[in-house]
Design a protein around this motif. Sequence first.
Motif, PDB file in Angstrom:
ATOM      1  N   GLY A 100       1.041  -1.196   0.118  1.00  0.00           N
ATOM      2  CA  GLY A 100      -0.016   0.177   0.019  1.00  0.00           C
ATOM      3  C   GLY A 100       1.044   1.181  -0.141  1.00  0.00           C
ATOM      4  O   GLY A 100       0.616   1.976  -0.851  1.00  0.00           O
ATOM      5  N   CYS A 101       1.785   1.467   0.962  1.00  0.00           N
ATOM      6  CA  CYS A 101       2.578   2.615   1.266  1.00  0.00           C
ATOM      7  C   CYS A 101       3.912   2.604   0.956  1.00  0.00           C
ATOM      8  O   CYS A 101       4.642   3.541   0.884  1.00  0.00           O
ATOM      9  N   TYR A 135       5.265  -9.694   0.899  1.00  0.00           N
ATOM     10  CA  TYR A 135       4.494  -8.245   0.598  1.00  0.00           C
ATOM     11  C   TYR A 135       2.993  -8.382   1.116  1.00  0.00           C
ATOM     12  O   TYR A 135       2.338  -9.590   0.932  1.00  0.00           O
ATOM     13  N   GLY A 136       2.811  -7.542   1.456  1.00  0.00           N
ATOM     14  CA  GLY A 136       1.172  -7.507   2.334  1.00  0.00           C
ATOM     15  C   GLY A 136       0.865  -5.825   2.562  1.00  0.00           C
ATOM     16  O   GLY A 136       1.540  -4.952   2.068  1.00  0.00           O
ATOM     17  N   LEU A 137      -0.136  -5.916   3.419  1.00  0.00           N
ATOM     18  CA  LEU A 137      -0.915  -4.642   3.748  1.00  0.00           C
ATOM     19  C   LEU A 137      -0.220  -4.524   5.163  1.00  0.00           C
ATOM     20  O   LEU A 137      -0.514  -5.342   6.008  1.00  0.00           O
ATOM     21  N   CYS A 138       0.329  -3.279   5.605  1.00  0.00           N
ATOM     22  CA  CYS A 138       0.665  -2.920   6.970  1.00  0.00           C
ATOM     23  C   CYS A 138      -0.753  -2.680   7.709  1.00  0.00           C
ATOM     24  O   CYS A 138      -1.685  -2.340   6.837  1.00  0.00           O
ATOM     25  N   ALA A 139      -0.778  -2.393   8.926  1.00  0.00           N
ATOM     26  CA  ALA A 139      -1.792  -2.078   9.642  1.00  0.00           C
ATOM     27  C   ALA A 139      -2.411  -0.824   9.161  1.00  0.00           C
ATOM     28  O   ALA A 139      -3.739  -0.951   9.049  1.00  0.00           O
ATOM     29  N   ARG A 140      -1.835   0.112   9.090  1.00  0.00           N
ATOM     30  CA  ARG A 140      -2.514   1.221   8.719  1.00  0.00           C
ATOM     31  C   ARG A 140      -3.274   1.231   7.224  1.00  0.00           C
ATOM     32  O   ARG A 140      -4.098   1.752   7.271  1.00  0.00           O
ATOM     33  N   CYS A 141      -2.279   0.787   6.304  1.00  0.00           N
ATOM     34  CA  CYS A 141      -3.202   0.513   5.102  1.00  0.00           C
ATOM     35  C   CYS A 141      -4.399  -0.314   4.925  1.00  0.00           C
ATOM     36  O   CYS A 141      -5.115  -0.352   3.989  1.00  0.00           O
ATOM     37  N   ARG A 142      -4.492  -1.258   5.931  1.00  0.00           N
ATOM     38  CA  ARG A 142      -5.769  -1.902   5.790  1.00  0.00           C
ATOM     39  C   ARG A 142      -7.157  -1.368   6.446  1.00  0.00           C
ATOM     40  O   ARG A 142      -8.024  -1.688   6.064  1.00  0.00           O
ATOM     41  N   HIS A 143      -6.718  -0.068   6.893  1.00  0.00           N
ATOM     42  CA  HIS A 143      -8.040   0.768   7.178  1.00  0.00           C
ATOM     43  C   HIS A 143      -8.371   2.035   6.549  1.00  0.00           C
ATOM     44  O   HIS A 143      -7.882   2.112   5.618  1.00  0.00           O
TER      45      HIS A 143
END
Lengths: 143, 143
Positions: A100-101, A135-143
Motif C-alpha cells: 500500500g504505502c 508483500y502485504g498490507l501494513c496495519a495502517r493501510c488496511r484501514h
Amino acid sequence: MSKTLKEMEVLRQHLAKHQLKLTRQRELILTAFLRQEHVTAETMYHQLAKKDPHLGLATIYRTLNLFCEAGIAQARHFGTQTQYDNISHKGHHDHLICTGCGTIVEFENCEIERLQEEVATKNGFVIQTHRLELYGLCARCRH
Amino acid sequence: MSKTLKEMEVLRQHLAKHQLKLTRQRELILTAFLRQEHVTAETMYHQLAKKDPHLGLATIYRTLNLFCEAGIAQARHFGTQTQYDNISHKGHHDHLICTGCGTIVEFENCEIERLQEEVATKNGFVIQTHRLELYGLCARCRH
DNA sequence: TTGAAATTGATAAGCTATCTCAAGATGATA
DNA sequence: TATCATCTTGAGATAGCTTATCAATTTCAA
C-alpha cells in the motif's frame, strides 16, 4: 569507536586487500550510505549533488557495488530498480514490504534460516545468500 | 479436462470480467507458456517465431503481464531480466538457484510459510504474496 | 453482418546500469 | 616529500530490458 568508523575500517581493509584506493568520493558515499536503510543509486545521486555537484552517477553505482563486494551493502532487485541495503552492522535481514504505502520493515528469523539450510541440503545445494520478501498490507493501510 | 484447458478457462474468465478479448496470439502464448516452468519474454519470442514469425515481442510482454493479472503467471526479477513462472496448477513455490549454472530448483515448505505468517502478524502485516530465493552452488557446480 | 472497442506488430522511446577513456587523484617507494 | 605506476573519476555513450505509440487489423456483442 563510532559505527561509521567501524565500517570505514571494513572498507579500508577491503581496499587494501584488493589494491584499491580510498578516495574522497568513496568516503563521502559511505558516510551518506550508512545514514539510511535502503537507497537506490539514483536517490544517493540526488542527495549528494548538494555536497558535490560533480559527483557522477556512474561513480555512485561503482561505489555501491564495491560496498557489496566488501560486505557492507547488499543489492536487492525491487521492481525495476536495485536497492542497496546496509548489512554491515547487523546480520542478514529480510523484508516485509507494504504494497500500500511502500513501507519496508526488516526482520530476522533464525528458525526460517535454519529451514532454508535444510531445504538446500536436501537438494544438494550449499547456500551462499538468500532473499526473502513478504508483500502485504501494513496495519495502517488496511484501514 | 486437461491442464491446458483448465487454465484456458481461467484466462477466459479473466478476459470476460475485464472486457478483454481472446485472440489467436493469447491462445498460442498460453499454450506454449504452460509447457514450461520458467521463461523470459525473449525466450518465448524465439520459441514462437517458428509458429508465427510475425508475433511481436511487445505482444509477448503484454500477454505475460496479462497472465500475471489473471493469476496464471508470476513475474520474478532475476538479475536484469524478468522471469515468468507458471503458478496456476500448483501453490506458490520458492526457488533454489545455482549461481554457477543457473539451474532453478523449486520447493515448497509449509513450515517456512507458517513462520512467515507469524513474522507478518507480529508486525501488523497481512501477507498477500511472498518471494523466497536461495542462491548457492548445486552439487555439480561444487566439483 | 455490422461496428464499436480491443489488440496487434513494428518501432520508437524510456529506464536502469554499465562501459569508455582522457584527465585527475592516490599512495607505495625512494 | 617528490615521483610515478596504478587506480579512480566524470561525462557521455552504450547496452539491455520493458513499455508506449499508433495505424491497421481482429474480435465479439447486438
